[in-house]
Design an enzyme around this catalytic site. Sequence first.
Site, PDB file in Angstrom:
ATOM      1  N   ASP A 160      34.102 -54.393  13.464  1.00 53.05           N
ATOM      2  CA  ASP A 160      34.450 -55.809  13.604  1.00 53.05           C
ATOM      3  C   ASP A 160      35.958 -55.959  13.505  1.00 53.05           C
ATOM      4  O   ASP A 160      36.621 -55.204  12.766  1.00 53.05           O
ATOM      5  CB  ASP A 160      33.769 -56.657  12.525  1.00 53.05           C
ATOM      6  CG  ASP A 160      33.991 -58.149  12.777  1.00 53.05           C
ATOM      7  OD1 ASP A 160      33.397 -58.677  13.738  1.00 53.05           O
ATOM      8  OD2 ASP A 160      34.779 -58.768  12.041  1.00 53.05           O
ATOM      9  N   HIS A 189      33.738 -63.865   8.059  1.00 56.86           N
ATOM     10  CA  HIS A 189      34.973 -63.936   8.849  1.00 56.86           C
ATOM     11  C   HIS A 189      36.059 -63.007   8.307  1.00 56.86           C
ATOM     12  O   HIS A 189      37.234 -63.164   8.657  1.00 56.86           O
ATOM     13  CB  HIS A 189      35.510 -65.366   8.961  1.00 56.86           C
ATOM     14  CG  HIS A 189      34.597 -66.285   9.720  1.00 56.86           C
ATOM     15  ND1 HIS A 189      34.256 -66.071  11.041  1.00 56.86           N
ATOM     16  CD2 HIS A 189      33.937 -67.403   9.335  1.00 56.86           C
ATOM     17  CE1 HIS A 189      33.445 -67.026  11.439  1.00 56.86           C
ATOM     18  NE2 HIS A 189      33.217 -67.842  10.423  1.00 56.86           N
TER      19      HIS A 189
END
Length: 478
Positions: free
Chosen positions: A9, A147
């Site tokens: 990610d 996030h």
Amino acid sequence: MLPCYVMLDLETTGGNAVHDRITEIAAVRVEDGIETARWSTLVNPGTRIPPFIESLTGISDAMVADAPTFAEAVQPLLAMLDGAVLVAHNVRFDHGFLQNEMARLDWPLKVKTLCTVRLSRKLYPQFKGHGLDAIMQRHGLHTLARHRAMGDVDVVLQWLKLAQQELGLDTVQQAAKLLLQGSACLPPKLETDVTDIPDVPGVYMFYGEGPLPLYIGKSVSMRSRVMSHFQSATKVAREMRILTEIRRVEWRETAGELGALLLEARLVKEQQPVYNRQLRRERALCAWQLDESPSSNPMLKLVQLDDMEPGAWGRIFGTYRSKRQATDALRLLADTYQLCPRLLGLESGKGICFAAQTGRCKGACAGHESLSLHRVRVQMALAAHQLRAWPYPGKVAIREYHQSSGKTDIHVFDHWCHIATVNDATELDDLSQARKPLAFDLDVYRLLTKRFAMMETSGADLFHLPASMETSNQDCVQ
């Protein structure tokens, strides 16, 4: 799930893989179902982090000030990816950023990819949402670092473990293998099986959630062209925006390139896709017409093509979408050829024009040049902009045939206007009974002028139609 993969990610300064930069990388390497390595780092993007991104991720300029640049972080990243499949939630996003960062280093990225958004859609087709937040809510997953790169990696790994428990390891493995081939090229929310798109001429339409298309395109090989959109999204910002919205692809086959061009032009004007900038607006066209009287003043008048008989289209000059565009074009010609703007109607008043006083007019307005000579020079200046006269005595048809699909299209034209496209003799007979007004379309005019020029040397399949279009129809559809 796979013998060897890296769950990855990224956090970035924005959503544009071409212009924005990476701020954080996290990667977990899994071999034969066992985690073998875990690595993460902040990355100095070399640019400011927007306030919205900082509030979303918690990553600030101060945090990345002393972090390594991507060039400094690339070696441990490549070590993690060595021999592994790159897996990410919306892998196109992460893969696109990595590709652009590697390209800046003149270092190609060669890695297979798998998208867990698409995997979720395949494993859980009964659910609508497959974003990370939707998956977390649906399956009761949690993280304290949403996030942030490693926090999101851990959530996806939790989901994979849960999916294997619920559906079975074999089911997850089989779905992953089916998606692995070419998955980097496919938008994560795409519902259409791209293998269903025929690789023949036609028009394709990209749709999002709404009823109107996002984009309409044409190609002589539709599937190949659609895939090229997907493949170029990592380098073209507009393609990336389209592919974040696309849900399905629809298409219409044609027998050849001309049919695809005609259909595209019509559908774009009818449906006004937001990402089609050309062909969209269908405005009333205007043009300059030279007065037949040699002593007329002004010599030119602006006319609307819709108000003219088709037979008179060959006596006008230029095709413009607005009065301003037409006036600017004529003013440029006047300056280039030292024509009198007053006699052309660009300047009001009597006597010597201002251009003559500054040496930009040869003085027809002051008697220094005869009106007849000035008229000849006006005609010469306009000649390159003259709308071509229709080169045939009546209607013509162009036949296209595609051998592999067996499809035949017959495109009927009159005075640069596309009357219709039919597929057989019966439809051509029916067309002979129809009477519809001719509507000039600049895009069709440009297509035909190029097509006719090609036919002069290629001997392509063009034939004349009698006024009634009642004979020779069988010959044209053999």
